[in-house]
Motif scaffolding. Structure first.
Motif, mmCIF file in Angstrom:
data_model
loop_
_atom_site.group_PDB
_atom_site.id
_atom_site.type_symbol
_atom_site.label_atom_id
_atom_site.label_comp_id
_atom_site.label_asym_id
_atom_site.label_seq_id
_atom_site.Cartn_x
_atom_site.Cartn_y
_atom_site.Cartn_z
ATOM 1 N N VAL A 156 -31.039 52.619 -79.270
ATOM 2 C CA VAL A 156 -30.316 51.347 -79.370
ATOM 3 C C VAL A 156 -31.221 50.329 -80.055
ATOM 4 C CG1 VAL A 156 -29.114 49.511 -78.127
ATOM 5 C CG2 VAL A 156 -29.086 51.853 -77.223
ATOM 6 N N PRO A 157 -30.963 50.012 -81.319
ATOM 7 C CA PRO A 157 -31.754 48.975 -81.982
ATOM 8 C C PRO A 157 -31.715 47.670 -81.181
ATOM 9 C CG PRO A 157 -30.354 50.118 -83.559
ATOM 10 C CD PRO A 157 -29.939 50.580 -82.204
ATOM 11 N N ASN A 158 -32.882 47.091 -80.934
ATOM 12 C CA ASN A 158 -33.005 45.849 -80.143
ATOM 13 C C ASN A 158 -32.595 46.032 -78.687
ATOM 14 O OD1 ASN A 158 -33.809 44.338 -82.461
ATOM 15 N ND2 ASN A 158 -31.657 44.150 -83.051
ATOM 16 N N GLY A 159 -32.531 47.282 -78.245
ATOM 17 C CA GLY A 159 -32.153 47.534 -76.856
ATOM 18 C C GLY A 159 -33.123 46.944 -75.860
ATOM 19 N N ASP A 160 -34.413 46.890 -76.227
ATOM 20 C CA ASP A 160 -35.407 46.319 -75.318
ATOM 21 C C ASP A 160 -35.176 44.827 -75.122
ATOM 22 O OD1 ASP A 160 -36.046 45.906 -77.976
ATOM 23 O OD2 ASP A 160 -38.205 45.970 -77.655
ATOM 24 N N GLU A 161 -34.763 44.125 -76.189
ATOM 25 C CA GLU A 161 -34.487 42.693 -76.084
ATOM 26 C C GLU A 161 -33.182 42.431 -75.331
ATOM 27 O OE1 GLU A 161 -36.445 40.139 -76.933
ATOM 28 O OE2 GLU A 161 -37.956 41.679 -77.368
ATOM 29 N N ILE A 162 -32.173 43.248 -75.615
ATOM 30 C CA ILE A 162 -30.886 43.095 -74.925
ATOM 31 C C ILE A 162 -31.060 43.314 -73.424
ATOM 32 C CG2 ILE A 162 -28.563 44.096 -74.667
ATOM 33 C CD1 ILE A 162 -28.732 44.783 -77.691
ATOM 34 N N ALA A 163 -31.880 44.291 -73.060
ATOM 35 C CA ALA A 163 -32.070 44.636 -71.648
ATOM 36 C C ALA A 163 -32.691 43.505 -70.844
ATOM 37 C CB ALA A 163 -32.929 45.892 -71.525
ATOM 38 N N LYS A 164 -33.470 42.648 -71.496
ATOM 39 C CA LYS A 164 -34.109 41.522 -70.798
ATOM 40 C C LYS A 164 -33.086 40.546 -70.251
ATOM 41 C CE LYS A 164 -38.344 41.765 -73.571
ATOM 42 N NZ LYS A 164 -39.152 41.108 -74.633
ATOM 43 N N LYS A 165 -31.854 40.589 -70.782
ATOM 44 C CA LYS A 165 -30.782 39.695 -70.329
ATOM 45 C C LYS A 165 -29.897 40.367 -69.289
ATOM 46 C CE LYS A 165 -30.789 37.540 -74.895
ATOM 47 N NZ LYS A 165 -30.011 37.252 -76.133
ATOM 48 N N THR A 166 -30.308 41.542 -68.831
ATOM 49 C CA THR A 166 -29.574 42.279 -67.801
ATOM 50 C C THR A 166 -30.424 42.378 -66.543
ATOM 51 O OG1 THR A 166 -30.425 44.493 -68.321
ATOM 52 C CG2 THR A 166 -28.592 43.666 -69.673
ATOM 53 N N LEU A 167 -29.940 43.118 -65.550
ATOM 54 C CA LEU A 167 -30.693 43.340 -64.313
ATOM 55 C C LEU A 167 -31.725 44.462 -64.444
ATOM 56 C CD1 LEU A 167 -28.026 43.025 -61.478
ATOM 57 C CD2 LEU A 167 -30.071 41.637 -61.755
ATOM 58 N N ASN A 168 -31.797 45.109 -65.602
ATOM 59 C CA ASN A 168 -32.693 46.254 -65.740
ATOM 60 C C ASN A 168 -34.141 45.970 -65.360
ATOM 61 O OD1 ASN A 168 -30.600 47.871 -66.471
ATOM 62 N ND2 ASN A 168 -31.477 48.550 -68.410
ATOM 63 N N PRO A 169 -34.756 44.861 -65.821
ATOM 64 C CA PRO A 169 -36.145 44.609 -65.422
ATOM 65 C C PRO A 169 -36.309 44.522 -63.916
ATOM 66 C CG PRO A 169 -35.550 43.234 -67.296
ATOM 67 C CD PRO A 169 -34.275 43.865 -66.810
ATOM 68 N N LYS A 170 -35.353 43.900 -63.227
ATOM 69 C CA LYS A 170 -35.421 43.781 -61.769
ATOM 70 C C LYS A 170 -35.289 45.142 -61.091
ATOM 71 C CE LYS A 170 -33.444 41.087 -57.968
ATOM 72 N NZ LYS A 170 -33.834 42.045 -56.974
ATOM 73 N N LEU A 171 -34.484 46.018 -61.690
ATOM 74 C CA LEU A 171 -34.281 47.348 -61.114
ATOM 75 C C LEU A 171 -35.413 48.311 -61.477
ATOM 76 C CD1 LEU A 171 -30.466 47.805 -61.836
ATOM 77 C CD2 LEU A 171 -31.524 47.308 -59.630
ATOM 78 N N GLY A 172 -36.354 47.847 -62.295
ATOM 79 C CA GLY A 172 -37.456 48.717 -62.684
ATOM 80 C C GLY A 172 -37.112 49.642 -63.825
ATOM 81 N N ILE A 173 -36.119 49.255 -64.627
ATOM 82 C CA ILE A 173 -35.761 50.026 -65.827
ATOM 83 C C ILE A 173 -36.365 49.283 -67.016
ATOM 84 C CG2 ILE A 173 -33.885 50.900 -67.258
ATOM 85 C CD1 ILE A 173 -32.126 50.866 -64.716
ATOM 86 N N ILE A 174 -37.359 49.875 -67.656
ATOM 87 C CA ILE A 174 -38.128 49.166 -68.666
ATOM 88 C C ILE A 174 -37.869 49.728 -70.069
ATOM 89 C CG2 ILE A 174 -39.944 48.559 -67.030
ATOM 90 C CD1 ILE A 174 -41.665 50.781 -68.298
ATOM 91 N N GLY A 175 -37.973 48.855 -71.050
ATOM 92 C CA GLY A 175 -37.933 49.289 -72.439
ATOM 93 C C GLY A 175 -36.576 49.386 -73.077
ATOM 94 N N GLY A 176 -35.511 49.089 -72.335
ATOM 95 C CA GLY A 176 -34.201 49.196 -72.960
ATOM 96 C C GLY A 176 -33.046 49.153 -71.986
ATOM 97 N N ILE A 177 -31.858 49.429 -72.506
ATOM 98 C CA ILE A 177 -30.637 49.375 -71.711
ATOM 99 C C ILE A 177 -30.409 50.698 -70.974
ATOM 100 C CG2 ILE A 177 -29.613 47.774 -73.378
ATOM 101 C CD1 ILE A 177 -27.725 50.238 -74.113
ATOM 102 N N SER A 178 -29.397 50.704 -70.132
ATOM 103 C CA SER A 178 -28.968 51.920 -69.443
ATOM 104 C C SER A 178 -27.696 52.450 -70.080
ATOM 105 C CB SER A 178 -28.702 51.630 -67.965
ATOM 106 O OG SER A 178 -29.832 51.061 -67.353
ATOM 107 N N ILE A 179 -27.511 53.762 -69.993
ATOM 108 C CA ILE A 179 -26.264 54.387 -70.453
ATOM 109 C C ILE A 179 -25.407 54.600 -69.216
ATOM 110 C CG2 ILE A 179 -25.236 56.308 -71.710
ATOM 111 C CD1 ILE A 179 -27.102 54.444 -73.363
ATOM 112 N N LEU A 180 -24.328 53.811 -69.115
ATOM 113 C CA LEU A 180 -23.552 53.707 -67.889
ATOM 114 C C LEU A 180 -22.086 54.041 -68.112
ATOM 115 C CD1 LEU A 180 -24.932 50.223 -66.777
ATOM 116 C CD2 LEU A 180 -25.706 52.435 -65.925
ATOM 117 N N GLY A 181 -21.342 54.059 -67.011
ATOM 118 C CA GLY A 181 -19.891 54.176 -67.081
ATOM 119 C C GLY A 181 -19.369 55.427 -66.411
ATOM 120 N N THR A 182 -18.415 55.242 -65.508
ATOM 121 C CA THR A 182 -17.811 56.370 -64.799
ATOM 122 C C THR A 182 -16.588 56.893 -65.529
ATOM 123 O OG1 THR A 182 -18.602 55.469 -62.691
ATOM 124 C CG2 THR A 182 -16.857 57.121 -62.598
ATOM 125 N N THR A 183 -15.709 55.974 -65.951
ATOM 126 C CA THR A 183 -14.462 56.380 -66.622
ATOM 127 C C THR A 183 -14.558 56.274 -68.133
ATOM 128 O OG1 THR A 183 -13.517 54.153 -66.576
ATOM 129 C CG2 THR A 183 -13.140 55.557 -64.649
#
Length: 365
Positions: A156-183
């Motif tokens: 994900v280009p710029n995924g590390d910057e995008i992730a800083k605006k999510t809960l990922n840093p608090k959850l201990g997910i570093i360096g980028g976004i998560s790949i999510l979704g159930t449905t």
């Protein structure tokens, strides 16, 4: 089985997991058929058909790289409009290989790595959740022959910057976004994806053996809880506006002790039995504060000012001038505990209400 075509259903969106599944499918299809698909039809785990556009696709020998633009529909989502690239490499399966699967899914730049226990993915692995991983595998396997295997690399280009605006840093997910979704589907105004992103905070906290969890509305509560309560960040749970959902999750996961901590503007709504505190759902702050102030003082002019105030901070000033601030907010904080205890029995609650600067206005104990 339903079919959702995002060319027509503009109110709907698709998850990061669905984006990856679509991109991976288009890349593998290009490798096998030398045809670039502008749209692909994939199946989610419920068997629903999702038709998703492909932004770009390129090929280099036995590797194809597909780009999908994340589309969130009418939901507000920090990932909306970002590019997700999926690099798929097709190989022949070695009959002597010990591989347990014909599909390998890995992360690349902009995809986060898990560092804390308690999440669906183990520490040290890329933050690609089990359900989207399964959806990606299923759709790729539908194109594979028995003697073929693929590796799908997600970036994900710029995924590390995008992730800083999510809960990922608090959850201990570093360096980028998560790949999510159930449905694979993001439904307008459902808030389901956002709620699901909040709940793992509880798992991380419990994995760190915290017994008393600090539930806060957001950043203001987190900032001041660290200072006033001397607690670690993993002990603090940001609930946004979704108190009912997060408290349901807490009870489901066996939490026994919760301190409600935060700015008066959000917390007073809980005293009125409002457990989704978004202003579009209910904004009765003035009415609630007026009602509880009337238990302490019957000054009609003061009560009218409270009802007509623009902000909770203005009401704090009014109560301060009358010398009844602490008394009013202690009654409110005790009522918050009573309300929550009635609905979520079995959990021991306490409550601390603060102003914007972190000054304690009232507490239940």
């Amino acid at each position: 089985m339903s079919k959702i075509d995002f060319r027509l259903e503009k109110t709907f969106g698709y998850t990061t997991g669905a984006c990856v599944a679509a991109g991976a499918f288009s890349a593998l299809y290009f490798l096998k058929n030398n045809e670039k698909l502008r749209f692909v039809e994939i199946l989610n785990l419920k068997g629903d058909s999702l038709i998703i556009p492909i932004k770009n696709i390129e090929k280099q020998e036995n590797t194809a790289i597909s780009t999908v633009e994340k589309f969130s529909g009418e939901d507000i989502d920090i990932t909306n409009g970002m590019d997700i690239k999926i690099e798929v490499t097709l190989e022949k399966l070695d009959t002597n290989s010990s591989k347990s699967s014909s599909v390998k899914i890995i992360g690349g730049d902009g995809v986060g790595i898990v560092t804390k226990s308690g999440l669906q993915v183990n520490p040290g692995e890329y933050a690609i959740n089990p359900k989207p991983r399964e959806m990606i595998e299923n759709n790729l396997k539908s194109l594979l022959e028995n003697d073929e295997c693929v590796t799908a690399k997600i970036s994900v280009p710029n995924g590390d910057e995008i992730a800083k605006k999510t809960l990922n840093p608090k959850l201990g997910i570093i360096g980028g976004i998560s790949i999510l979704g159930t449905t694979g589907i993001v439904r307008p105004m459902s808030n389901d994806a956002y709620k699901e992103s909040l709940a793992p905070q509880i798992d991380v906290s419990l994995a760190n053996n915290f017994k008393n969890l600090i539930f806060v509305p957001g950043n203001i509560g987190t900032k001041h809880a660290k200072i006033l309560l001397d607690v670690q960040e993993d002990q603090i749970i940001e609930v946004s506006n979704f108190w009912d959902y997060m408290l349901d999750k807490a009870k489901e996961k066996g939490v026994k002790d919760i301190t409600v901590f935060g700015h008066a503007g959000k917390i007073v709504k809980l005293a009125g039995g409002i457990f989704d505190t978004h202003s579009r759902i209910a904004d009765a702050r003035n009415e609630i504060l007026c009602a509880y102030a009337s238990l302490v003082s019957q000054d009609v002019e003061m009560l009218q000012k409270i009802l007509q105030s623009n902000t909770t901070e203005d009401i704090v000033e009014i109560l301060t001038e009358k010398g009844i601030l602490t008394e009013v907010f202690e009654i409110i904080s005790k009522r918050v505990v009573e309300r929550l205890s009635l609905r979520w029995d079995g959990i021991n609650f306490s409550c601390i209400i603060i102003d914007m600067n972190g000054n304690v206005l009232g507490k239940s104990d």
